[in-house]
Design a protein around this motif. Structure first.
Motif, PDB file in Angstrom:
ATOM      1  N   GLY A 301      38.938  31.599  21.010  1.00 61.86           N
ATOM      2  CA  GLY A 301      40.077  32.045  20.209  1.00 61.86           C
ATOM      3  C   GLY A 301      40.917  30.917  19.654  1.00 61.86           C
ATOM      4  N   LEU A 302      40.278  29.807  19.285  1.00 64.72           N
ATOM      5  CA  LEU A 302      41.019  28.635  18.837  1.00 64.72           C
ATOM      6  C   LEU A 302      41.298  28.624  17.339  1.00 64.72           C
ATOM      7  CD1 LEU A 302      39.208  25.861  20.917  1.00 64.72           C
ATOM      8  CD2 LEU A 302      41.480  26.830  21.323  1.00 64.72           C
ATOM      9  N   ALA A 303      40.617  29.469  16.576  1.00 68.97           N
ATOM     10  CA  ALA A 303      40.778  29.437  15.123  1.00 68.97           C
ATOM     11  C   ALA A 303      40.371  30.771  14.526  1.00 68.97           C
ATOM     12  CB  ALA A 303      39.926  28.315  14.516  1.00 68.97           C
ATOM     13  N   TYR A 304      40.876  31.027  13.342  1.00 70.94           N
ATOM     14  CA  TYR A 304      40.458  32.223  12.610  1.00 70.94           C
ATOM     15  C   TYR A 304      39.213  31.923  11.786  1.00 70.94           C
ATOM     16  CZ  TYR A 304      40.459  36.062   9.268  1.00 70.94           C
ATOM     17  OH  TYR A 304      40.091  37.137   8.494  1.00 70.94           O
ATOM     18  N   SER A 305      39.199  30.755  11.133  1.00 68.31           N
ATOM     19  CA  SER A 305      38.093  30.390  10.247  1.00 68.31           C
ATOM     20  C   SER A 305      37.413  29.127  10.749  1.00 68.31           C
ATOM     21  CB  SER A 305      38.608  30.166   8.822  1.00 68.31           C
ATOM     22  OG  SER A 305      37.559  29.845   7.939  1.00 68.31           O
ATOM     23  N   ALA A 306      36.084  29.198  10.896  1.00 70.89           N
ATOM     24  CA  ALA A 306      35.299  28.041  11.311  1.00 70.89           C
ATOM     25  C   ALA A 306      33.899  28.193  10.721  1.00 70.89           C
ATOM     26  CB  ALA A 306      35.229  27.952  12.832  1.00 70.89           C
ATOM     27  N   TYR A 307      33.464  27.185   9.978  1.00 71.23           N
ATOM     28  CA  TYR A 307      32.132  27.275   9.371  1.00 71.23           C
ATOM     29  C   TYR A 307      31.640  25.881   8.999  1.00 71.23           C
ATOM     30  CZ  TYR A 307      34.811  26.868   4.991  1.00 71.23           C
ATOM     31  OH  TYR A 307      35.664  26.447   3.996  1.00 71.23           O
ATOM     32  N   SER A 308      30.352  25.775   8.729  1.00 73.07           N
ATOM     33  CA  SER A 308      29.773  24.552   8.183  1.00 73.07           C
ATOM     34  C   SER A 308      29.216  24.859   6.809  1.00 73.07           C
ATOM     35  CB  SER A 308      28.667  24.007   9.100  1.00 73.07           C
ATOM     36  OG  SER A 308      27.589  24.922   9.191  1.00 73.07           O
TER      37      SER A 308
END
Length: 438
Positions: A301-308
């Motif tokens: 639950g550290l971020a809403y958006s995460a991607y590569s």
């Protein structure tokens, strides 16, 4: 004038034909007889990476100015002609090309072609329009600068590619837009908006021969066909390339969220390993089931958006990981990003991840070609930047044929390169150097 069938259809695609007109202008079409719409694109092989320092921002500036008026139509008449029949007209500027496009009913195809050919060949570049659009573009830059999630990608590119055209913002800067003159913009227009550099791509319920005659007539009326027998501009296949630029760029801003991109130089768009890199990217950060999304968002639950993501150009590319998180969580997020990149290098992907990555790429390709606009973009962009048009079936086969060894090979080449980190957030003296250590 020469015409060739590039693809006979039958694999989910329509028949694709290509005609080269006298003067080097290319017309490429894909028939979609079961639809009632048509998408028309005028692609010019000129992007922001072609700008000399004195022309910085000119490519995007022209995108605005071409809709401001021609001898035949003023700005209102250009937009009203297409919107008055329920269509849409717009444009976008990239690093290596610019596209002007319209989407209309098939019965309104002649009007769409006439309007697009008019703006591409006969823009007035009026001094008063330059003054007014300069203010509009400055507002656009200000709006862009208010979005840290956009700015961090720009900062990453600048840090990665340095003071080169690929590293500079497509919109230009406040300084370059204020400095550029009408004469320099007009010079840029005359130099690059020529038939050999132009591709018209059309997809929908159309007849190829009719499309060719309409475009030829529109260019002939504008006196824009050029010198007979001039060959078209070849694809942009090579260039200076780019070397990895390790380092950290921190843009201190009192934001409620920290935005970061961690990455490095990728591969160019003609590299056969791009399919393996695509599978790797999908598994690592390409969706909700990806490693980064699961570790950063779902489990912790550290971020809403995460991607590569990956981006490819003629001679280079980039690979990056983006995350938006609370400023206090950035150390944890960066540690996870480094750990996941390290796990890929040490252990590779699982069989399940490989198959899921392939499925995501295949599905994304096919589902992305369900409308005339996406079909128009595929054939138009391909004509500009590739040596040949790959069929949808061939691309699907290339994705499916990716092996574990190919994925591991491209992972070890790209992910072991020196890394660059761009951060936007409320940081002044924070040391992020550990984040880019291999």
């Amino acid at each position: 004038m020469s015409t060739a069938v590039l693809h006979p259809g039958g694999d989910g695609s329509g028949v694709v034909r290509r005609t080269v007109l006298p003067g080097g202008l290319r017309v490429i079409t894909e028939t979609m007889p079961t639809v009632r719409s048509v998408a028309v694109g005028a692609w010019v092989g000129i992007g922001s990476r072609d700008e000399a320092p004195e022309h910085m921002g000119a490519t995007h500036f022209l995108e605005h100015l071409l809709f401001k008026g021609t001898p035949k139509r003023d700005a209102l008449e250009i937009s009203a002609a297409v919107e008055g029949i329920g269509g849409e007209i717009n444009a976008f500027t990239g690093k290596e090309y610019t596209c002007y496009y319209a989407r209309v009913l098939d019965t309104d195809l002649p009007l769409a072609i006439d309007v697009l050919a008019d703006v591409v060949t006969s823009a007035l570049i009026d001094p008063e329009d330059v003054v007014s659009e300069r203010e509009v573009i400055l507002e656009e830059i200000a709006m862009h600068d208010d979005e840290p999630s956009d700015v961090v990608h720009e900062q990453f590119s600048e840090a990665l590619f340095g003071d080169t055209p690929l590293g500079r913002p497509t919109l230009g800067t406040v300084e370059s837009i204020n400095d550029i003159s009408r004469d320099r913009i007009a010079e840029y227009y005359r130099r690059y908006y020529t038939p050999p550099k132009t591709v018209f791509s059309i997809a929908g319920n159309i007849d190829h021969d009719l499309v060719v005659s309409l475009i030829a007539a529109a260019y002939d009326r504008a006196g824009g066909l050029g010198t007979p027998d001039t060959p078209p501009e070849p694809p942009r296949l090579t260039g200076e390339g780019a070397l990895p630029r390790p380092g950290v760029r921190v843009f201190s801003r009192a934001t409620e969220q920290a935005n970061l991109v961690l990455g490095t130089i990728g591969i160019d768009r003609n590299d056969d390993r791009r399919f393996a890199l695509g599978v790797l990217n999908a598994a690592l950060g390409g969706g909700m089931s990806s490693r980064l999304f699961q570790e950063i968002r779902e489990k912790r639950g550290l971020a809403y958006s995460a991607y590569s993501y990956t981006s490819q150009y003629a001679d280079t590319g980039q690979f990056g990981v983006y995350v938006g998180c609370l400023p206090s969580k950035i150390d944890d997020v960066l540690a996870i990003c480094r750990d996941e990149l390290g796990r890929v290098l040490a252990d590779g992907l699982t069989d399940e991840e490989i198959e899921r990555g392939k499925g995501q790429m295949r599905g994304g390709l096919v589902l992305g070609l369900e409308d005339t606009g996406s079909r128009m973009s595929r054939i138009g962009k391909s004509e500009l930047v590739y040596e040949r048009l790959m069929s949808v079936e061939e691309i699907l086969e290339r994705i499916q044929a990716v092996t574990r060894a190919e994925i591991e090979g491209i992972a070890h080449e790209v992910l072991t390169r020196p890394r660059t980190l761009a951060v936007i957030g409320p940081y002044k003296d924070k040391d992020f150097s550990a984040a880019i250590a291999l």
